[in-house]
Design a protein around this motif. Structure first.
Motif, PDB file in Angstrom:
ATOM      1  N   ARG A   1     -37.119  20.247 -37.657  1.00  0.00           N
ATOM      2  CA  ARG A   1     -36.207  21.173 -36.980  1.00  0.00           C
ATOM      3  C   ARG A   1     -36.586  22.578 -37.427  1.00  0.00           C
ATOM      4  O   ARG A   1     -36.659  22.862 -38.626  1.00  0.00           O
ATOM      5  CB  ARG A   1     -34.748  20.857 -37.311  1.00  0.00           C
ATOM      6  CG  ARG A   1     -33.744  21.847 -36.703  1.00  0.00           C
ATOM      7  CD  ARG A   1     -32.313  21.327 -36.776  1.00  0.00           C
ATOM      8  NE  ARG A   1     -32.113  20.237 -35.812  1.00  0.00           N
ATOM      9  CZ  ARG A   1     -30.968  19.551 -35.696  1.00  0.00           C
ATOM     10  NH1 ARG A   1     -29.947  19.832 -36.498  1.00  0.00           N
ATOM     11  NH2 ARG A   1     -30.863  18.597 -34.805  1.00  0.00           N
TER      12      ARG A   1
ATOM     13  N   PHE B   1     -31.385  14.275 -34.314  1.00  0.00           N
ATOM     14  CA  PHE B   1     -32.005  14.381 -32.994  1.00  0.00           C
ATOM     15  C   PHE B   1     -30.996  13.990 -31.907  1.00  0.00           C
ATOM     16  O   PHE B   1     -30.865  14.634 -30.889  1.00  0.00           O
ATOM     17  CB  PHE B   1     -33.241  13.488 -32.900  1.00  0.00           C
ATOM     18  CG  PHE B   1     -34.315  13.860 -33.880  1.00  0.00           C
ATOM     19  CD1 PHE B   1     -34.758  15.157 -33.988  1.00  0.00           C
ATOM     20  CD2 PHE B   1     -34.877  12.905 -34.714  1.00  0.00           C
ATOM     21  CE1 PHE B   1     -35.740  15.523 -34.895  1.00  0.00           C
ATOM     22  CE2 PHE B   1     -35.865  13.238 -35.619  1.00  0.00           C
ATOM     23  CZ  PHE B   1     -36.296  14.544 -35.721  1.00  0.00           C
ATOM     24  N   TYR B   2     -30.281  12.904 -32.147  1.00  0.00           N
ATOM     25  CA  TYR B   2     -29.194  12.516 -31.246  1.00  0.00           C
ATOM     26  C   TYR B   2     -27.992  11.987 -32.013  1.00  0.00           C
ATOM     27  O   TYR B   2     -26.847  12.269 -31.679  1.00  0.00           O
ATOM     28  CB  TYR B   2     -29.661  11.449 -30.241  1.00  0.00           C
ATOM     29  CG  TYR B   2     -28.563  11.096 -29.262  1.00  0.00           C
ATOM     30  CD1 TYR B   2     -28.309  11.917 -28.160  1.00  0.00           C
ATOM     31  CD2 TYR B   2     -27.744   9.979 -29.464  1.00  0.00           C
ATOM     32  CE1 TYR B   2     -27.274  11.640 -27.286  1.00  0.00           C
ATOM     33  CE2 TYR B   2     -26.708   9.690 -28.580  1.00  0.00           C
ATOM     34  CZ  TYR B   2     -26.479  10.523 -27.499  1.00  0.00           C
ATOM     35  OH  TYR B   2     -25.451  10.253 -26.637  1.00  0.00           O
TER      36      TYR B   2
ATOM     37  N   SER C   1     -27.168  22.539 -25.934  1.00  0.00           N
ATOM     38  CA  SER C   1     -28.347  21.772 -26.335  1.00  0.00           C
ATOM     39  C   SER C   1     -29.077  21.246 -25.108  1.00  0.00           C
ATOM     40  O   SER C   1     -28.450  20.737 -24.171  1.00  0.00           O
ATOM     41  CB  SER C   1     -27.920  20.588 -27.218  1.00  0.00           C
ATOM     42  OG  SER C   1     -29.004  19.703 -27.433  1.00  0.00           O
ATOM     43  N   GLN C   2     -30.400  21.393 -25.120  1.00  0.00           N
ATOM     44  CA  GLN C   2     -31.239  20.836 -24.067  1.00  0.00           C
ATOM     45  C   GLN C   2     -32.261  19.909 -24.710  1.00  0.00           C
ATOM     46  O   GLN C   2     -33.125  20.359 -25.456  1.00  0.00           O
ATOM     47  CB  GLN C   2     -31.954  21.936 -23.293  1.00  0.00           C
ATOM     48  CG  GLN C   2     -32.765  21.437 -22.117  1.00  0.00           C
ATOM     49  CD  GLN C   2     -31.879  20.856 -21.029  1.00  0.00           C
ATOM     50  OE1 GLN C   2     -30.829  21.408 -20.731  1.00  0.00           O
ATOM     51  NE2 GLN C   2     -32.287  19.746 -20.454  1.00  0.00           N
ATOM     52  N   LYS C   3     -32.154  18.611 -24.455  1.00  0.00           N
ATOM     53  CA  LYS C   3     -33.100  17.633 -24.996  1.00  0.00           C
ATOM     54  C   LYS C   3     -34.130  17.304 -23.925  1.00  0.00           C
ATOM     55  O   LYS C   3     -33.784  16.766 -22.878  1.00  0.00           O
ATOM     56  CB  LYS C   3     -32.362  16.367 -25.453  1.00  0.00           C
ATOM     57  CG  LYS C   3     -31.442  16.608 -26.645  1.00  0.00           C
ATOM     58  CD  LYS C   3     -30.686  15.344 -27.019  1.00  0.00           C
ATOM     59  CE  LYS C   3     -29.868  15.576 -28.278  1.00  0.00           C
ATOM     60  NZ  LYS C   3     -28.813  16.585 -28.089  1.00  0.00           N
ATOM     61  N   GLU C   4     -35.390  17.641 -24.203  1.00  0.00           N
ATOM     62  CA  GLU C   4     -36.467  17.513 -23.226  1.00  0.00           C
ATOM     63  C   GLU C   4     -36.019  18.208 -21.939  1.00  0.00           C
ATOM     64  O   GLU C   4     -35.494  19.316 -21.997  1.00  0.00           O
ATOM     65  CB  GLU C   4     -36.846  16.045 -23.050  1.00  0.00           C
ATOM     66  CG  GLU C   4     -37.371  15.439 -24.353  1.00  0.00           C
ATOM     67  CD  GLU C   4     -37.846  14.013 -24.210  1.00  0.00           C
ATOM     68  OE1 GLU C   4     -37.414  13.315 -23.279  1.00  0.00           O
ATOM     69  OE2 GLU C   4     -38.664  13.596 -25.042  1.00  0.00           O
TER      70      GLU C   4
ATOM     71  N   ASP D   1     -36.014  21.158 -32.150  1.00  0.00           N
ATOM     72  CA  ASP D   1     -36.466  19.896 -32.742  1.00  0.00           C
ATOM     73  C   ASP D   1     -37.777  19.458 -32.103  1.00  0.00           C
ATOM     74  O   ASP D   1     -37.913  19.479 -30.870  1.00  0.00           O
ATOM     75  CB  ASP D   1     -35.439  18.776 -32.519  1.00  0.00           C
ATOM     76  CG  ASP D   1     -34.124  19.046 -33.232  1.00  0.00           C
ATOM     77  OD1 ASP D   1     -34.115  19.871 -34.159  1.00  0.00           O
ATOM     78  OD2 ASP D   1     -33.112  18.428 -32.850  1.00  0.00           O
TER      79      ASP D   1
ATOM     80  N   ASN E   1     -26.616  23.047 -35.123  1.00  0.00           N
ATOM     81  CA  ASN E   1     -26.335  21.694 -34.622  1.00  0.00           C
ATOM     82  C   ASN E   1     -26.212  20.727 -35.797  1.00  0.00           C
ATOM     83  O   ASN E   1     -26.755  19.639 -35.781  1.00  0.00           O
ATOM     84  CB  ASN E   1     -27.441  21.237 -33.672  1.00  0.00           C
ATOM     85  CG  ASN E   1     -27.001  20.050 -32.827  1.00  0.00           C
ATOM     86  OD1 ASN E   1     -25.851  19.649 -32.851  1.00  0.00           O
ATOM     87  ND2 ASN E   1     -27.934  19.485 -32.087  1.00  0.00           N
TER      88      ASN E   1
END
Length: 213
Positions: free
Chosen positions: A184, A25-26, A41-44, A193, A20
């Protein structure tokens, strides 16, 4: 994550390339994923994104906020595109845009980024303006981000991403900051992350600012 149908590419340190590297982070970096390299990608538990490099210079991505899919009329989706170009060996530039859609309208975020360094050690300055797509009464929000990463080895990097948002209709200062820091962790074809974000509407004077892991 990695090259479709082949081994994961290597970076300049002969480590497996960050799957990535196009984002922190974003926030975006100015690096492309590379031709047919991609990731999920899965954020939370909220933000799910799929991205792929259509060429060595152009990436696209799309996703949704999963909890909103179970709320009537509340579904949120987004699509993005980014064009990247190397200025020199250690300077890359990118321009792109992200569109957020929901039932009552949407927002668009055009942005530009400059990245200095190499994929394993770099600093990026990005800026953009979040604008409403259809609601003329809504105001634009200016965004500035400074982010960086330093990779210590094949399995660990430290990373920081720091936002400043300029909101013209907000009372008092008219802006707020959101610094963040974390690590990371790399596997052979994935990365994880772990970070914390501080939301501060008073530029360091509000000791009650929430910290979001």
């Amino acid at each position: 994550a990695g090259s479709l149908g082949g081994p994961a590419p290597l970076d300049s340190q002969w480590w497996e390339q960050d799957p990535n590297r196009g984002r922190y982070f974003y926030a975006p970096s100015a690096y492309s994923l590379g031709h047919l390299n991609g990731y999920v990608s899965q954020k939370e538990i909220a933000f799910t994104t799929v991205a792929i490099g259509l060429s060595d210079y152009f990436d696209i991505s799309a996703g949704t906020v999963i909890p909103t899919l179970f709320i009537e009329g509340g579904a949120i989706g987004f699509v993005a595109a980014k064009a990247s170009v190397p200025i020199s060996e250690h300077v890359h530039a990118a321009v792109g845009g992200q569109v957020f859609g929901f039932e009552e309208g949407g927002m668009v975020l055009p942005f530009g980024s400059l990245t200095f360094g190499e994929p394993s050690k770099n600093l990026t300055i990005s800026g953009g303006v979040l604008q409403p797509l259809m609601d003329d009464s809504a105001f634009n929000i200016g965004l500035l981000n400074i982010a960086g990463v330093y990779r210590f080895g094949p399995q660990l990097a430290v990373m920081s991403e720091n936002w400043v948002l300029f909101v013209p209709d907000m009372n008092n200062a008219g802006f707020f900051v959101a610094p963040s820091g974390g690590v990371r962790l790399y596997g052979k074809r994935f990365a994880v992350d772990l970070a914390a974000v501080v939301i501060d509407t008073n530029f360091g004077n509000d000791w009650g600012s929430p910290i979001i892991p």
